[in-house]
Enzyme design. Sequence first.
Site, PDB file in Angstrom:
ATOM      1  N   SER A 161      11.311   4.294   2.978  1.00 17.47           N
ATOM      2  CA  SER A 161      10.400   3.814   4.032  1.00 17.47           C
ATOM      3  C   SER A 161      11.198   3.193   5.173  1.00 17.47           C
ATOM      4  CB  SER A 161       9.460   2.759   3.429  1.00 17.47           C
ATOM      5  OG  SER A 161       8.687   2.156   4.432  1.00 17.47           O
ATOM      6  N   THR A 212       4.040  17.996  13.525  1.00 12.91           N
ATOM      7  CA  THR A 212       5.118  17.743  14.488  1.00 12.91           C
ATOM      8  C   THR A 212       5.802  16.425  14.170  1.00 12.91           C
ATOM      9  OG1 THR A 212       3.848  18.922  16.154  1.00 12.91           O
ATOM     10  CG2 THR A 212       5.614  17.493  16.962  1.00 12.91           C
ATOM     11  N   CYS A 256      -0.485  -4.811  -0.077  1.00 13.15           N
ATOM     12  CA  CYS A 256      -1.735  -4.094  -0.366  1.00 13.15           C
ATOM     13  C   CYS A 256      -2.598  -4.880  -1.337  1.00 13.15           C
ATOM     14  CB  CYS A 256      -1.480  -2.745  -1.004  1.00 13.15           C
ATOM     15  SG  CYS A 256      -0.058  -1.941  -0.384  1.00 13.15           S
TER      16      CYS A 256
END
Length: 383
Positions: free
Chosen positions: A206, A244, A330
């Site tokens: 990440s 993309t 989270c």
Amino acid sequence: MTEKTVNLPIYLDYQATTPLDERVLKAMMPFLTEKFGNPHSVEHRFGWEAEAAVDVARKQVADLIGADEKEVIFTSGATESNNMAIKGIAFANYPQKNHVITVKSEHECVLASARSMEKMGFVVSYLDIDKDGLINLDQLEAMMTDKTILVSVMAVNNEIGVIQELKAIGRICHKHGVIFHTDAAQAVGKIPLDVREMHIDVMSISGHKIYGPKGVGALYLKKGTGIIPLFDGGGQEMGLRSGTLSPALCVGLGSACAISQMDMDKDFKHISTLSAALLSKIREGLNSAFLNGSEDMRYPGNLNLTFRGVKSDLLIADLKDVAISTGSACSSAKHKPSYVLAALGLDKSEIEASVRIGIGRMTTEDDINYTADYIIKTVQNLL
Ligand SMILES: Cc1ncc(COP(=O)(O)O)c(C=O)c1O
């Protein structure tokens, strides 16, 4: 330590996200302004320029983990990489094999992926962790069957900072012909990782945990590993992840990886010194405080501490000038008690008395001294 000598508020939540390193921002800027080409436009120099920058970034990611650049796929972050690794590899091996092994203390995105695999008919086994936060290698080996496709064990735990024995896990997986995936979102760039030496086949990365931008990550996929893409479309990323690419984000991730590689020893020493100082001050001031997870097998930038007799939400609210958290960004949003601390064996009142303190590249000695005094005083007031 007075308020005058530190810059308030103090950020100590480096596992939730890290500030963008200004060197990373500088590398990204041209790709947010004049160098706006689509890296998949093959017919003109705007596209070539963007593609060349993405290629450099891909090599920087690969170099940090000892991979080949052809083995790096850009994604939107570790959540996507984990979903892709677990679901994509399981689908590619189904129906011949149907079994996945993971750990009770994994990040929510790994566990949620595992649960959705179960709904689709796959069998998932969940390893326990011991009081140090480590898995048992014999239990892992005993769980493997001839139907096992993949083992997914995170490198550094996001809530408690414990480092699993990756090399030994990888060796067991390969002995049984099982693919080894590791969620290394909290480990890459912070501790040395070498995918070949550690027998890692798939790794999630990440950007925003390593002083890079949010919204970008990568999946390392060892050459020859079968995977079904989750995104279909224009066939970008070797047909494995259509869409993309953002050159600015890829350059940001690449640059964050290169800087982390260059500064790894320096960062580690700096963070270890601050972490040891904070821990010893807190232990001196509050003898009821204890550290969660192994004291040795840990990344020092993550201290998960329990202050018995105190409610962590009240403590966090009282520490107005210091940003710490109860654990995973989270889970804390959902206000659920930590399943990681529960798996470690803490009871409800201990879990509710625990906080995570994250130390990083930009943390200073003054930040730590101020925080230690502030926490000790606040906890004493709450007791
Ligand atoms: C261990 C771990 N895995 C995965 C993720 C998700 O990463 P991202 O925010 O890049 O999707 C995080 C971030 O909280 C994490 O700490």
